[in-house]
Design a protein around this motif. Structure first.
Motif, PDB file in Angstrom:
ATOM      1  N   ALA A   9       0.850  -1.197   0.000  1.00 12.72           N
ATOM      2  CA  ALA A   9       0.000   0.000   0.000  1.00 12.72           C
ATOM      3  C   ALA A   9       0.886   1.248   0.000  1.00 12.72           C
ATOM      4  CB  ALA A   9      -0.917   0.007   1.212  1.00 12.72           C
ATOM      5  N   SER A  10       0.586   2.176  -0.896  1.00 13.53           N
ATOM      6  CA  SER A  10       1.381   3.397  -0.974  1.00 13.53           C
ATOM      7  C   SER A  10       0.896   4.424   0.040  1.00 13.53           C
ATOM      8  CB  SER A  10       1.288   3.992  -2.379  1.00 13.53           C
ATOM      9  OG  SER A  10      -0.021   4.495  -2.617  1.00 13.53           O
ATOM     10  N   GLN A  11       1.752   5.398   0.314  1.00  7.73           N
ATOM     11  CA  GLN A  11       1.350   6.483   1.197  1.00  7.73           C
ATOM     12  C   GLN A  11       0.224   7.283   0.562  1.00  7.73           C
ATOM     13  OE1 GLN A  11       2.428   7.080   4.410  1.00  7.73           O
ATOM     14  NE2 GLN A  11       0.654   8.459   4.348  1.00  7.73           N
ATOM     15  N   ARG A  12       0.241   7.384  -0.755  1.00  5.55           N
ATOM     16  CA  ARG A  12      -0.817   8.127  -1.438  1.00  5.55           C
ATOM     17  C   ARG A  12      -2.171   7.434  -1.256  1.00  5.55           C
ATOM     18  NH1 ARG A  12       0.562   9.095  -7.435  1.00  5.55           N
ATOM     19  NH2 ARG A  12      -0.856  10.860  -7.236  1.00  5.55           N
ATOM     20  N   LEU A  13      -2.179   6.108  -1.253  1.00  2.00           N
ATOM     21  CA  LEU A  13      -3.427   5.384  -0.988  1.00  2.00           C
ATOM     22  C   LEU A  13      -3.901   5.658   0.434  1.00  2.00           C
ATOM     23  CD1 LEU A  13      -5.643   3.305  -1.597  1.00  2.00           C
ATOM     24  CD2 LEU A  13      -4.018   1.510  -0.918  1.00  2.00           C
ATOM     25  N   ARG A  14      -2.995   5.641   1.387  1.00  2.00           N
ATOM     26  CA  ARG A  14      -3.358   5.939   2.780  1.00  2.00           C
ATOM     27  C   ARG A  14      -3.976   7.335   2.887  1.00  2.00           C
ATOM     28  NH1 ARG A  14       1.253   2.630   3.373  1.00  2.00           N
ATOM     29  NH2 ARG A  14       1.136   1.160   5.124  1.00  2.00           N
ATOM     30  N   ASP A  15      -3.308   8.320   2.256  1.00  2.00           N
ATOM     31  CA  ASP A  15      -3.819   9.690   2.303  1.00  2.00           C
ATOM     32  C   ASP A  15      -5.202   9.785   1.682  1.00  2.00           C
ATOM     33  OD1 ASP A  15      -1.450  10.442   3.473  1.00  2.00           O
ATOM     34  OD2 ASP A  15      -0.566  11.246   1.625  1.00  2.00           O
ATOM     35  N   ALA A  16      -5.390   9.106   0.552  1.00  2.00           N
ATOM     36  CA  ALA A  16      -6.661   9.194  -0.160  1.00  2.00           C
ATOM     37  C   ALA A  16      -7.795   8.546   0.626  1.00  2.00           C
ATOM     38  CB  ALA A  16      -6.533   8.538  -1.538  1.00  2.00           C
ATOM     39  N   ASP A  24     -13.892  12.480   0.100  1.00  2.00           N
ATOM     40  CA  ASP A  24     -15.251  12.772   0.554  1.00  2.00           C
ATOM     41  C   ASP A  24     -16.163  11.561   0.394  1.00  2.00           C
ATOM     42  OD1 ASP A  24     -14.909  15.681   1.072  1.00  2.00           O
ATOM     43  OD2 ASP A  24     -14.461  15.703  -1.063  1.00  2.00           O
ATOM     44  N   VAL A  25     -15.904  10.787  -0.674  1.00  2.00           N
ATOM     45  CA  VAL A  25     -16.699   9.583  -0.943  1.00  2.00           C
ATOM     46  C   VAL A  25     -15.731   8.466  -1.320  1.00  2.00           C
ATOM     47  CG1 VAL A  25     -18.522   8.515  -2.329  1.00  2.00           C
ATOM     48  CG2 VAL A  25     -18.612  10.984  -1.806  1.00  2.00           C
ATOM     49  N   VAL A  26     -15.909   7.297  -0.723  1.00  2.00           N
ATOM     50  CA  VAL A  26     -15.130   6.122  -1.084  1.00  2.00           C
ATOM     51  C   VAL A  26     -16.088   5.103  -1.710  1.00  2.00           C
ATOM     52  CG1 VAL A  26     -13.676   4.227  -0.280  1.00  2.00           C
ATOM     53  CG2 VAL A  26     -13.465   6.502   0.763  1.00  2.00           C
ATOM     54  N   ALA A  27     -15.906   4.845  -3.000  1.00  2.00           N
ATOM     55  CA  ALA A  27     -16.711   3.844  -3.704  1.00  2.00           C
ATOM     56  C   ALA A  27     -15.911   2.547  -3.714  1.00  2.00           C
ATOM     57  CB  ALA A  27     -17.014   4.310  -5.127  1.00  2.00           C
ATOM     58  N   ARG A  69     -16.761  -3.915   3.242  1.00  2.00           N
ATOM     59  CA  ARG A  69     -16.161  -4.524   4.437  1.00  2.00           C
ATOM     60  C   ARG A  69     -14.663  -4.713   4.258  1.00  2.00           C
ATOM     61  NH1 ARG A  69     -20.060  -9.619   4.894  1.00  2.00           N
ATOM     62  NH2 ARG A  69     -19.605  -9.486   2.655  1.00  2.00           N
ATOM     63  N   ARG A  70     -14.260  -5.166   3.065  1.00  2.00           N
ATOM     64  CA  ARG A  70     -12.836  -5.369   2.812  1.00  2.00           C
ATOM     65  C   ARG A  70     -12.090  -4.036   2.796  1.00  2.00           C
ATOM     66  NH1 ARG A  70     -11.579 -10.026  -1.584  1.00  2.00           N
ATOM     67  NH2 ARG A  70      -9.480  -9.391  -0.905  1.00  2.00           N
ATOM     68  N   THR A  71     -12.746  -3.012   2.272  1.00  2.00           N
ATOM     69  CA  THR A  71     -12.094  -1.701   2.236  1.00  2.00           C
ATOM     70  C   THR A  71     -11.926  -1.142   3.648  1.00  2.00           C
ATOM     71  OG1 THR A  71     -12.918  -1.218   0.024  1.00  2.00           O
ATOM     72  CG2 THR A  71     -12.299   0.661   1.383  1.00  2.00           C
ATOM     73  N   ARG A  72     -12.944  -1.310   4.481  1.00  2.00           N
ATOM     74  CA  ARG A  72     -12.811  -0.859   5.874  1.00  2.00           C
ATOM     75  C   ARG A  72     -11.721  -1.657   6.600  1.00  2.00           C
ATOM     76  NH1 ARG A  72     -16.716   2.710   7.295  1.00  2.00           N
ATOM     77  NH2 ARG A  72     -18.679   2.725   6.088  1.00  2.00           N
ATOM     78  N   SER A  73     -11.632  -2.952   6.303  1.00  2.00           N
ATOM     79  CA  SER A  73     -10.586  -3.775   6.918  1.00  2.00           C
ATOM     80  C   SER A  73      -9.204  -3.328   6.455  1.00  2.00           C
ATOM     81  CB  SER A  73     -10.803  -5.254   6.569  1.00  2.00           C
ATOM     82  OG  SER A  73     -12.006  -5.739   7.128  1.00  2.00           O
ATOM     83  N   LEU A  74      -9.107  -2.989   5.169  1.00  2.00           N
ATOM     84  CA  LEU A  74      -7.838  -2.495   4.636  1.00  2.00           C
ATOM     85  C   LEU A  74      -7.430  -1.201   5.342  1.00  2.00           C
ATOM     86  CD1 LEU A  74      -5.518  -2.410   2.553  1.00  2.00           C
ATOM     87  CD2 LEU A  74      -7.104  -1.244   0.983  1.00  2.00           C
ATOM     88  N   VAL A 127      -5.676   3.800   9.105  1.00  2.00           N
ATOM     89  CA  VAL A 127      -6.327   4.970   8.515  1.00  2.00           C
ATOM     90  C   VAL A 127      -7.801   4.986   8.905  1.00  2.00           C
ATOM     91  CG1 VAL A 127      -7.017   6.086   6.364  1.00  2.00           C
ATOM     92  CG2 VAL A 127      -4.749   5.038   6.556  1.00  2.00           C
ATOM     93  N   GLU A 128      -8.302   6.143   9.250  1.00  2.00           N
ATOM     94  CA  GLU A 128      -9.738   6.297   9.524  1.00  2.00           C
ATOM     95  C   GLU A 128     -10.409   6.892   8.294  1.00  2.00           C
ATOM     96  OE1 GLU A 128     -12.859   8.680  12.461  1.00  2.00           O
ATOM     97  OE2 GLU A 128     -10.677   8.906  12.721  1.00  2.00           O
ATOM     98  N   ILE A 129     -11.384   6.186   7.751  1.00  2.00           N
ATOM     99  CA  ILE A 129     -12.151   6.698   6.623  1.00  2.00           C
ATOM    100  C   ILE A 129     -13.181   7.678   7.157  1.00  2.00           C
ATOM    101  CG2 ILE A 129     -13.730   6.123   4.742  1.00  2.00           C
ATOM    102  CD1 ILE A 129     -12.410   3.418   4.525  1.00  2.00           C
ATOM    103  N   THR A 130     -13.044   8.932   6.800  1.00  2.00           N
ATOM    104  CA  THR A 130     -13.962   9.965   7.290  1.00  2.00           C
ATOM    105  C   THR A 130     -15.056  10.303   6.292  1.00  2.00           C
ATOM    106  OG1 THR A 130     -12.493  11.689   6.447  1.00  2.00           O
ATOM    107  CG2 THR A 130     -12.169  10.990   8.732  1.00  2.00           C
ATOM    108  N   GLY A 131     -14.879   9.892   5.045  1.00  2.00           N
ATOM    109  CA  GLY A 131     -15.872  10.177   4.018  1.00  2.00           C
ATOM    110  C   GLY A 131     -16.988   9.155   3.995  1.00  2.00           C
ATOM    111  N   ARG A 132     -17.949   9.372   3.130  1.00  2.00           N
ATOM    112  CA  ARG A 132     -19.064   8.441   2.956  1.00  2.00           C
ATOM    113  C   ARG A 132     -18.594   7.232   2.160  1.00  2.00           C
ATOM    114  NH1 ARG A 132     -21.872  11.426   0.001  1.00  2.00           N
ATOM    115  NH2 ARG A 132     -22.196  10.278  -1.941  1.00  2.00           N
ATOM    116  N   VAL A 133     -18.940   6.033   2.599  1.00  2.00           N
ATOM    117  CA  VAL A 133     -18.547   4.805   1.923  1.00  2.00           C
ATOM    118  C   VAL A 133     -19.761   4.212   1.222  1.00  2.00           C
ATOM    119  CG1 VAL A 133     -17.570   2.496   2.191  1.00  2.00           C
ATOM    120  CG2 VAL A 133     -16.730   4.374   3.626  1.00  2.00           C
ATOM    121  N   VAL A 134     -19.635   3.941  -0.083  1.00  2.00           N
ATOM    122  CA  VAL A 134     -20.732   3.343  -0.846  1.00  2.00           C
ATOM    123  C   VAL A 134     -20.208   2.109  -1.574  1.00  2.00           C
ATOM    124  CG1 VAL A 134     -21.927   5.541  -1.162  1.00  2.00           C
ATOM    125  CG2 VAL A 134     -20.287   4.782  -2.879  1.00  2.00           C
TER     126      VAL A 134
END
Length: 310
Positions: free
Chosen positions: A50-57, A62-65, A70-75, A81-88
């Motif tokens: 995983a790159s640092q740019r992926l972590r930052d993104a 604002d939105v994570v598609a 579940r796998r994305t939250r686990s990642l 990293v805390e996902i602060t945007g809306r996840v769809v």
């Protein structure tokens, strides 16, 4: 860093409008430079990829598609990293229905991050329809490069892969698979494709039947994971190996076919067909000889000789 400041970090420059939109002469509205669709490659197995740019993104979009939320939250959790945007969710069966709302999000000034389960979006995973729709609306798209089973397998194959083509997943049904393999008989580029483990033995058996037992290939499984394995050999050898059963994610690299030289006299009719269609004799000889491993000069002489005898 908020999603509204992500584009400068990602691309470092103002996105350009799409050429086809400019060509249509549309009066396009001004929009924020921070409006963007971000495609991001995710690790295939080893979290260290995983790159640092992926972590930052992940932390700032604002939105994570996500193909699998579940796998994305686990990642994200594994990356700290805390996902602060809306996840769809954005998987095959809902992809088309989700696109309009995501485009509206981007157009309104939000950053939308697209991730799939592993590897690069759009490469045998959801993504290309969203990209095409964003391009059509003149919305900027950027990409965070990273892991890809395609390029990883090519690099590990030990085969000449300076030129290659990617064919996605091999057809599931035997008849369609054999027909597809027949199209590769004369393919001089290396071919990389995916296969399900429970179909691998049948696929390799069909490859031997259609392409012969001596063409070289490599079977790559579980790339970057604990049980990564690359098996190299002829199709005959790989077919025998695969009967034992393989597990995990499978990527196959097939060596390109070797051009077979033809005698110039055998190609005269092909040249004359092109000439009858309006092509110059020299051009016709060049085209036919390039694809058949023959000398252009010898072929030209053979055509003249045949004409003198008729």
């Amino acid at each position: 860093m908020t999603g509204r400041h992500l584009l400068t970090r990602l691309a470092g420059a103002r996105p350009h409008r799409c050429p086809h939109s400019i060509a249509r002469g549309e009066n396009l509205p001004e929009r924020s430079d921070n409006t963007v669709l971000v495609l991001a490659a995710t690790p295939m197995g080893d979290i260290g990829d995983a790159s640092q740019r992926l972590r930052d993104a992940l932390g700032s979009a604002d939105v994570v598609a996500a193909e699998d939320t579940r796998r994305t939250r686990s990642l994200a959790k594994a990356l700290g990293v805390e996902i602060t945007g809306r996840v769809v969710s954005f998987y095959d069966h809902v992809e088309t229905a989700r696109i309009p709302a995501l485009l509206d999000d981007i157009a309104s000034g939000l950053t939308v991050l697209l991730v799939t389960d592993a590897g690069m979006p759009s490469v045998s995973d959801p993504g290309y329809r969203l990209v095409a729709a964003a391009v059509e609306r003149d919305l900027p798209v950027t990409c965070l490069p990273g892991p890809s089973a395609v390029t990883t397998a090519l690099a590990l194959s030990g085969l000449p892969v300076e030129r290659f083509c990617f064919d996605g997943f091999a057809p599931r049904k035997g008849g369609q698979r054999r027909e597809w393999l027949r199209t590769l008989t004369s393919e001089q580029r290396a071919v990389v494709f995916f296969e399900a483990p429970h179909r691998l033995a049948d696929c390799m058996a069909d490859a031997v039947a259609v392409l012969g037992p001596d063409r070289r290939a490599a079977i790559c499984r579980e790339l970057t994971k604990t049980y990564e394995e690359v098996v190299r050999g002829t199709l005959g050898e790989l077919a025998a190996w695969s009967v034992k059963g393989a597990r995990g994610e499978i990527t196959v690299v097939l060596e390109g076919s070797q051009p077979v030289s033809a005698e110039p006299a055998e190609l005269v009719d092909e040249v004359e067909t092109l000439v009858a269609g309006g092509m110059r004799l020299k051009d016709a000889c060049a085209e036919v000889s390039a694809g058949r491993g023959a000398s252009r000069r010898e072929l030209y002489d053979a055509v003249l000789a045949a004409r003198s005898q008729s």
